[in-house]
Design a protein around this motif. Structure first.
Motif, PDB file in Angstrom:
ATOM      1  N   PRO A  75       0.799  -1.234   0.000  1.00  0.00           N
ATOM      2  CA  PRO A  75       0.000   0.000   0.000  1.00  0.00           C
ATOM      3  C   PRO A  75       0.829   1.280   0.000  1.00  0.00           C
ATOM      4  O   PRO A  75       0.428   2.278  -0.596  1.00  0.00           O
ATOM      5  N   ASP A  76       2.002   1.248   0.635  1.00  0.00           N
ATOM      6  CA  ASP A  76       2.786   2.471   0.757  1.00  0.00           C
ATOM      7  C   ASP A  76       4.126   2.437   0.037  1.00  0.00           C
ATOM      8  O   ASP A  76       4.901   3.392   0.124  1.00  0.00           O
ATOM      9  N   HIS A  77       4.442   1.335  -0.643  1.00  0.00           N
ATOM     10  CA  HIS A  77       5.703   1.263  -1.379  1.00  0.00           C
ATOM     11  C   HIS A  77       5.687   0.108  -2.381  1.00  0.00           C
ATOM     12  O   HIS A  77       4.801  -0.745  -2.359  1.00  0.00           O
ATOM     13  N   LEU A  78       6.678   0.116  -3.239  1.00  0.00           N
ATOM     14  CA  LEU A  78       6.917  -0.960  -4.202  1.00  0.00           C
ATOM     15  C   LEU A  78       8.312  -1.484  -3.937  1.00  0.00           C
ATOM     16  O   LEU A  78       9.158  -0.774  -3.399  1.00  0.00           O
ATOM     17  N   LYS A  79       8.554  -2.742  -4.329  1.00  0.00           N
ATOM     18  CA  LYS A  79       9.912  -3.290  -4.255  1.00  0.00           C
ATOM     19  C   LYS A  79      10.230  -3.983  -5.560  1.00  0.00           C
ATOM     20  O   LYS A  79       9.375  -4.686  -6.125  1.00  0.00           O
ATOM     21  N   ILE A  80      11.456  -3.784  -6.028  1.00  0.00           N
ATOM     22  CA  ILE A  80      11.963  -4.496  -7.196  1.00  0.00           C
ATOM     23  C   ILE A  80      13.409  -4.901  -6.911  1.00  0.00           C
ATOM     24  O   ILE A  80      14.028  -4.407  -5.968  1.00  0.00           O
ATOM     25  N   GLU A  81      13.922  -5.792  -7.740  1.00  0.00           N
ATOM     26  CA  GLU A  81      15.327  -6.154  -7.620  1.00  0.00           C
ATOM     27  C   GLU A  81      16.167  -4.978  -8.118  1.00  0.00           C
ATOM     28  O   GLU A  81      15.729  -4.188  -8.957  1.00  0.00           O
ATOM     29  N   PRO A  89      13.031  -9.168   2.591  1.00  0.00           N
ATOM     30  CA  PRO A  89      12.414 -10.259   1.817  1.00  0.00           C
ATOM     31  C   PRO A  89      11.710  -9.673   0.584  1.00  0.00           C
ATOM     32  O   PRO A  89      11.232  -8.537   0.614  1.00  0.00           O
ATOM     33  N   PHE A  90      11.649 -10.452  -0.492  1.00  0.00           N
ATOM     34  CA  PHE A  90      11.047  -9.995  -1.749  1.00  0.00           C
ATOM     35  C   PHE A  90       9.999 -11.011  -2.183  1.00  0.00           C
ATOM     36  O   PHE A  90      10.306 -12.181  -2.382  1.00  0.00           O
ATOM     37  N   GLU A  91       8.748 -10.574  -2.286  1.00  0.00           N
ATOM     38  CA  GLU A  91       7.624 -11.414  -2.706  1.00  0.00           C
ATOM     39  C   GLU A  91       6.878 -10.729  -3.851  1.00  0.00           C
ATOM     40  O   GLU A  91       5.835 -10.111  -3.650  1.00  0.00           O
ATOM     41  N   PRO A  92       7.400 -10.821  -5.077  1.00  0.00           N
ATOM     42  CA  PRO A  92       6.721 -10.143  -6.190  1.00  0.00           C
ATOM     43  C   PRO A  92       5.369 -10.787  -6.512  1.00  0.00           C
ATOM     44  O   PRO A  92       5.123 -11.949  -6.183  1.00  0.00           O
ATOM     45  N   GLU A  93       4.532 -10.000  -7.143  1.00  0.00           N
ATOM     46  CA  GLU A  93       3.227 -10.492  -7.583  1.00  0.00           C
ATOM     47  C   GLU A  93       3.411 -11.688  -8.501  1.00  0.00           C
ATOM     48  O   GLU A  93       4.398 -11.763  -9.230  1.00  0.00           O
ATOM     49  N   GLY A  94       2.451 -12.600  -8.497  1.00  0.00           N
ATOM     50  CA  GLY A  94       2.555 -13.820  -9.276  1.00  0.00           C
ATOM     51  C   GLY A  94       2.071 -13.712 -10.703  1.00  0.00           C
ATOM     52  O   GLY A  94       2.367 -14.573 -11.505  1.00  0.00           O
ATOM     53  N   GLY A  95       1.310 -12.712 -11.043  1.00  0.00           N
ATOM     54  CA  GLY A  95       0.779 -12.604 -12.395  1.00  0.00           C
ATOM     55  C   GLY A  95      -0.701 -12.943 -12.424  1.00  0.00           C
ATOM     56  O   GLY A  95      -1.222 -13.586 -11.516  1.00  0.00           O
ATOM     57  N   ALA A  96      -1.352 -12.546 -13.486  1.00  0.00           N
ATOM     58  CA  ALA A  96      -2.806 -12.677 -13.553  1.00  0.00           C
ATOM     59  C   ALA A  96      -3.290 -13.769 -14.496  1.00  0.00           C
ATOM     60  O   ALA A  96      -4.482 -13.902 -14.700  1.00  0.00           O
ATOM     61  N   TYR A  97      -2.410 -14.549 -15.059  1.00  0.00           N
ATOM     62  CA  TYR A  97      -2.832 -15.485 -16.087  1.00  0.00           C
ATOM     63  C   TYR A  97      -2.732 -16.945 -15.680  1.00  0.00           C
ATOM     64  O   TYR A  97      -2.372 -17.799 -16.465  1.00  0.00           O
TER      65      TYR A  97
END
Length: 179
Positions: free
Chosen positions: A116-122, A144-152
């Motif tokens: 909600p208050d930030h984004l994280k990327i490599e 720790p890094f937990e990127p979104e899994g995708g919508a498909y």
């Protein structure tokens, strides 16, 4: 080597005390996005993980070993870039600034963790420069890094960001295509 071929998403259906007592596998995102890898558990057992192709392992997942023991997956802290809105922008613009950044990163197919208050990327200095040019604050961190899994329909998409969406309100059943 102890073999693993079953993943229990977020330990669903397991007693919390069993999960808490389980040995840990502390893994970064690079390893967790692979379906086959070797690792060493916190109890020093060597583990070979052989999951169905395309499986993504998330922090909080539980792996079942060939001998019936459980391994709790922990997302390891790793180098990331933490992106926040410029605090000098009006509050109503800050959310839009982050949404705009997520849009531009998504267009570049960058794995991104949405909060909600930030984004994280490599870490990527070119992207950091782009984001700073958009008046966002970019700092290097070790988290720790937990990127979104995708919508498909990918395995990771079903696990999303690690929790179920029962917030006390009904979700409509979608029996149609949003084409």
């Amino acid at each position: 080597m102890l073999q693993v071929s079953k993943l229990i998403s977020q330990g669903k259906g397991l007693a919390p005390t069993l999960v808490q007592r389980a040995a840990q596998l502390v893994l970064d995102w690079d390893v967790r996005q692979k379906s086959r890898f070797d690792a060493t558990a916190s109890d020093e057992r060597h583990v070979g993980v052989f999951l169905p192709r395309g499986t993504v392992v998330r922090g909080g997942d539980v792996l079942l070993t060939q001998d019936g023991s459980l391994l709790r997956v922990v997302a390891a802290p790793q180098p990331v870039m933490r992106i926040t809105a410029c605090p000098d922008h009006p509050a109503q613009d800050q959310a839009f600034d982050l949404m705009r950044a997520a849009y531009h990163l998504g267009n570049r197919h960058v794995p991104i963790e949405l909060r909600p208050d930030h984004l994280k990327i490599e870490p990527d200095h070119v992207l950091a420069d782009m984001l700073r040019a958009m008046h966002l604050t970019v700092v290097e961190a070790r988290e720790p890094f937990e990127p979104e899994g995708g919508a498909y329909g990918a395995q990771g998409a079903t696990q999303g960001h690690g929790h179920h969406h029962d917030h006390g309100h009904a979700h409509p059943t979608h029996g149609h295509d949003h084409g």
